[in-house]
Design an enzyme around this catalytic site. Structure first.
Site, PDB file in Angstrom:
ATOM      1  CB  CYS A 125      -0.956  -0.007   1.192  1.00 11.18           C
ATOM      2  SG  CYS A 125      -2.027  -1.443   1.163  1.00 11.18           S
ATOM      3  CG  HIS A 148      -3.439   3.042   1.308  1.00 13.83           C
ATOM      4  ND1 HIS A 148      -3.584   2.624   0.010  1.00 13.83           N
ATOM      5  CD2 HIS A 148      -3.661   1.950   2.089  1.00 13.83           C
ATOM      6  CE1 HIS A 148      -3.869   1.332   0.002  1.00 13.83           C
ATOM      7  NE2 HIS A 148      -3.926   0.909   1.253  1.00 13.83           N
ATOM      8  CG  ASN A 202      -6.475  -1.553   0.096  1.00  8.59           C
ATOM      9  OD1 ASN A 202      -5.825  -0.908  -0.731  1.00  8.59           O
ATOM     10  ND2 ASN A 202      -5.936  -2.093   1.173  1.00  8.59           N
TER      11      ASN A 202
HETATM   12  N1  ACO Z   1     -18.277  -9.705   7.869  1.00  7.25           N
HETATM   13  C1  ACO Z   1     -18.885  -9.899   9.059  1.00  7.25           C
HETATM   14  N2  ACO Z   1     -18.195 -10.022  10.218  1.00  7.25           N
HETATM   15  C2  ACO Z   1     -16.861  -9.943  10.148  1.00  7.25           C
HETATM   16  C3  ACO Z   1     -16.174  -9.760   8.934  1.00  7.25           C
HETATM   17  C4  ACO Z   1     -16.949  -9.643   7.758  1.00  7.25           C
HETATM   18  N3  ACO Z   1     -16.390  -9.442   6.523  1.00  7.25           N
HETATM   19  N4  ACO Z   1     -14.853  -9.745   9.181  1.00  7.25           N
HETATM   20  C5  ACO Z   1     -14.685  -9.892  10.510  1.00  7.25           C
HETATM   21  N5  ACO Z   1     -15.907 -10.028  11.087  1.00  7.25           N
HETATM   22  C6  ACO Z   1     -16.204 -10.207  12.520  1.00  7.25           C
HETATM   23  C7  ACO Z   1     -15.049 -10.799  13.285  1.00  7.25           C
HETATM   24  O1  ACO Z   1     -15.048 -12.215  13.166  1.00  7.25           O
HETATM   25  C8  ACO Z   1     -15.373 -10.350  14.687  1.00  7.25           C
HETATM   26  O2  ACO Z   1     -16.363 -11.180  15.208  1.00  7.25           O
HETATM   27  P1  ACO Z   1     -16.374 -11.548  16.800  1.00  7.25           P
HETATM   28  O3  ACO Z   1     -16.551 -10.246  17.505  1.00  7.25           O
HETATM   29  O4  ACO Z   1     -17.547 -12.466  16.907  1.00  7.25           O
HETATM   30  O5  ACO Z   1     -15.045 -12.191  17.062  1.00  7.25           O
HETATM   31  C9  ACO Z   1     -15.988  -8.964  14.477  1.00  7.25           C
HETATM   32  O6  ACO Z   1     -16.408  -8.927  13.099  1.00  7.25           O
HETATM   33  C10 ACO Z   1     -15.031  -7.817  14.738  1.00  7.25           C
HETATM   34  O7  ACO Z   1     -13.797  -8.112  14.105  1.00  7.25           O
HETATM   35  P2  ACO Z   1     -12.582  -7.120  14.129  1.00  7.25           P
HETATM   36  O8  ACO Z   1     -11.439  -7.736  13.398  1.00  7.25           O
HETATM   37  O9  ACO Z   1     -12.353  -6.627  15.518  1.00  7.25           O
HETATM   38  O10 ACO Z   1     -13.191  -5.903  13.280  1.00  7.25           O
HETATM   39  P3  ACO Z   1     -12.584  -4.502  12.990  1.00  7.25           P
HETATM   40  O11 ACO Z   1     -13.534  -3.472  13.414  1.00  7.25           O
HETATM   41  O12 ACO Z   1     -11.151  -4.411  13.459  1.00  7.25           O
HETATM   42  O13 ACO Z   1     -12.553  -4.483  11.405  1.00  7.25           O
HETATM   43  C11 ACO Z   1     -11.008  -4.728   9.608  1.00  7.25           C
HETATM   44  C12 ACO Z   1     -11.791  -5.444  10.684  1.00  7.25           C
HETATM   45  C13 ACO Z   1     -11.976  -4.109   8.637  1.00  7.25           C
HETATM   46  C14 ACO Z   1     -10.162  -5.780   8.885  1.00  7.25           C
HETATM   47  C15 ACO Z   1     -10.103  -3.645  10.248  1.00  7.25           C
HETATM   48  O14 ACO Z   1      -9.428  -4.182  11.340  1.00  7.25           O
HETATM   49  C16 ACO Z   1      -9.103  -3.062   9.291  1.00  7.25           C
HETATM   50  O15 ACO Z   1      -9.447  -2.439   8.306  1.00  7.25           O
HETATM   51  N6  ACO Z   1      -7.803  -3.208   9.569  1.00  7.25           N
HETATM   52  C17 ACO Z   1      -6.765  -2.599   8.745  1.00  7.25           C
HETATM   53  C18 ACO Z   1      -6.662  -3.228   7.394  1.00  7.25           C
HETATM   54  C19 ACO Z   1      -5.548  -2.577   6.616  1.00  7.25           C
HETATM   55  O16 ACO Z   1      -5.311  -1.383   6.697  1.00  7.25           O
HETATM   56  N7  ACO Z   1      -4.784  -3.335   5.867  1.00  7.25           N
HETATM   57  C20 ACO Z   1      -3.575  -2.764   5.288  1.00  7.25           C
HETATM   58  C21 ACO Z   1      -3.689  -2.618   3.869  1.00  7.25           C
HETATM   59  S1  ACO Z   1      -3.545  -4.078   2.988  1.00  7.25           S
HETATM   60  C22 ACO Z   1      -1.904  -4.178   2.439  1.00  7.25           C
HETATM   61  O17 ACO Z   1      -1.023  -3.439   2.743  1.00  7.25           O
HETATM   62  C23 ACO Z   1      -1.635  -5.325   1.607  1.00  7.25           C
END
Ligand code: ACO
Length: 354
Positions: free
Chosen positions: A113, A281, A311
Site C-alpha cells: 500500500c 491510502h 482497497n
Molecule cells: N463480515 C462480518 N463479520 C466480520 C467480517 C466480515 N467481513 N470480518 C470480521 N468479522 C467479525 C469478526 O469475526 C469479529 O467477530 P467476533 O466479535 O464475533 O469475534 C468482528 O467482526 C469484529 O472483528 P474485528 O477484526 O475486531 O473488526 P474490525 O472493526 O477491526 O474491522 C477490519 C476489521 C476491517 C479488517 C479492520 O481491522 C481493518 O481495516 N484493519 C486494517 C486493514 C488494513 O489497513 N490493511 C492494510 C492494507 S492491505 C496491504 O497493505 C496489503
C-alpha cells in the site's frame, strides 16, 4: 532547482463490479458490516484474461494522453504492485513492451500500500539527479487471484449460476471474510516531468520501513522460502491467501500515518489548513477518518473513493489523484499531502505542489 512535477494521470478500473450484497451470497458477511467497518460498498474485479500489467498499461496510456507526452519521451518506468503477473520478471518491463516504450530502465516496487509513495521517491530522485526527465509511475493490482472462492461460487455471487456454495465452501470463504471484502482491482498512473519551476513539484518526502512484525500482514506460502516454492499442500492450507491481523494493522496504520504526516508538515512549515487535499491510502475509511481528525483536517480536504473501489493497494493514491484532477478538486498549484501505510510494514508521506 529541478523538481519532479506530476503533469498527467490516468486510471483503469477492472470491469466486474461486485457489491457487498453479492459477496454476502458466498460467505458469512453483510453489506452493513462491510460498510460500517471499512467504508467499502462495492469493488471491481478483473476478468481472467486481465493481468496487473494490463490495468497498468491502460492507465499509463491515459496518463500519457492527459500529460500530452509521447511514448518516446518516457525515459524511466516505475511500477508498484504486490500482485505482479509473474514472480519474475516484474511488471515494469512487461509494461514497457506492451506500451511500446523505448528500452528504458524499468523498476518494480514491492511495498504494497506504500508502493506508490516509494515509487514517487524513486522517480523524484531520478529527476532531481538528472538521470531521467520524464517518468511513468504506475500502481496496479489484480487481487482476485488470492480470493478463496471457487469459480462456481463466484458465478453464484454474480448471479450467473444457481448453485450455492456447499457448507464447506461457505466456511472456507468465511474464514477469510475480514480480508477479502476489503480489496478491489484497478490500475492508475502518473507522468512526472523535470521542471525548473519553483512553484510546482514534489517538495518533500519521508518513507519508513520496519519488518519486525511483517507476519501481521503477509502471504505465508508460495514464496521461495519454501522448497518447492509452491505445492498443493500450501494451496490446501490457504497459504497463498494473505494473513492479516486487522486490529494490529489498524492501530499501526493510524499511529504511523499521523506521525509521518505531522513530521513532513512540520519540517516544511506547513499547517494542515494550508493543504488543499490530503490523499490518504484507501484501506479503511475509519483509518482515514481517525487520521483526519487527529491532524485537524476538514472533511473537504480528505477525499475518499474506497466506497467505489475498495482497497486497490498500490493504485489507491494515484487513483484518488486522478479522480480529483479530472473533477476539478485538484488544480495545478494546489498543495497536496499524500500518506500511506502498508504491509512490510511500510509507511510514508509526500508533500507535493500539484
Ligand atoms: N463480515 C462480518 N463479520 C466480520 C467480517 C466480515 N467481513 N470480518 C470480521 N468479522 C467479525 C469478526 O469475526 C469479529 O467477530 P467476533 O466479535 O464475533 O469475534 C468482528 O467482526 C469484529 O472483528 P474485528 O477484526 O475486531 O473488526 P474490525 O472493526 O477491526 O474491522 C477490519 C476489521 C476491517 C479488517 C479492520 O481491522 C481493518 O481495516 N484493519 C486494517 C486493514 C488494513 O489497513 N490493511 C492494510 C492494507 S492491505 C496491504 O497493505 C496489503
Amino acid at each position: 532547482m529541478t523538481r519532479a512535477v506530476i503533469i498527467g494521470s490516468g486510471s483503469e478500473i477492472a470491469p466486474t463490479r461486485v457489491t457487498n450484497a453479492q459477496m454476502a451470497r458466498i460467505m458469512d458477511t453483510s453489506d452493513e458490516w462491510i460498510r460500517e467497518r471499512s467504508g467499502v460498498e462495492q469493488r471491481h474485479f478483473a476478468t481472467p484474461e486481465i493481468a496487473t500489467s494490463d490495468l497498468g498499461v491502460a492507465a499509463a496510456g491515459k496518463a500519457l494522453a492527459a500529460a500530452g507526452v509521447r511514448k518516446e519521451e518516457v525515459d524511466l518506468v516505475v511500477f508498484a504492485t504486490m500482485t505482479p503477473d509473474h514472480f519474475f520478471p516484474g511488471c515494469g518491463t512487461i509494461l514497457q513492451h506492451k506500451l511500446g516504450l523505448r528500452p528504458v530502465p524499468c523498476f518494480d516496487i514491492r511495498q504494497q500500500c506504500s508502493g506508490f509513495l516509494y515509487g514517487l521517491q524513486l522517480a523524484d530522485a531520478h529527476i532531481r539527479s538528472g538521470l531521467a526527465r520524464t517518468v511513468l509511475l504506475v500502481g496496479a493490482e489484480v487481487h482476485i487471484g488470492f480470493m478463496p472462492w471457487t469459480r462456481e461460487n463466484y458465478a453464484y455471487a454474480l448471479g450467473t449460476s444457481d448453485v450455492p456454495p456447499t457448507k464447506e465452501e461457505w466456511e472456507w470463504n468465511s474464514r477469510f471474510r475480514h480480508l477479502v471484502v476489503l480489496f478491489g482491482d484497478a490500475g492508475s498512473a502518473v507522468v512526472l516531468r523535470a521542471s525548473e519551476s519553483e512553484e510546482r513539484g514534489v517538495l518533500d518526502q519521508e518513507l519508513h520501513g520496519a519488518g519486525a512484525d511483517y507476519e501481521k500482514l503477509y502471504v505465508p506460502g508460495t514464496g521461495f522460502k519454501h522448497r518447492p516454492y509452491t505445492d498443493a499442500e500450501q494451496l490446501k492450507r490457504g497459504d497463498h491467501i494473505p494473513v492479516m491481523d486487522g486490529r494490529y494493522v489498524f492501530k499501526m496504520a493510524t499511529t504511523s500515518m499521523v506521525e509521518v504526516a505531522r513530521s513532513v508538515l512540520e519540517k516544511n512549515g506547513v499547517r494542515p489548513d494550508q493543504l488543499k487535499l490530503v490523499l490518504m491510502h484507501q484501506a479503511n475509511k475509519r483509518i482515514n477518518e481517525y487520521c483526519a481528525k487527529a491532524l485537524g483536517l476538514r472533511e473537504v480536504q480528505v477525499p475518499h473513493n474506497i466506497h467505489k473501489y475498495g482497497n486497490t493497494t498500490a493504485a489507491t493514491i494515484p487513483l484518488l489523484w486522478d479522480e480529483c484532477a479530472r473533477d476539478g478538486r485538484l488544480r495545478p498549484g494546489d498543495l497536496v499531502l499524500m500518506v500511506a501505510f502498508g504491509a512490510g510494514m511500510t509507511w510514508g508521506a509526500s508533500l507535493v505542489r500539484a
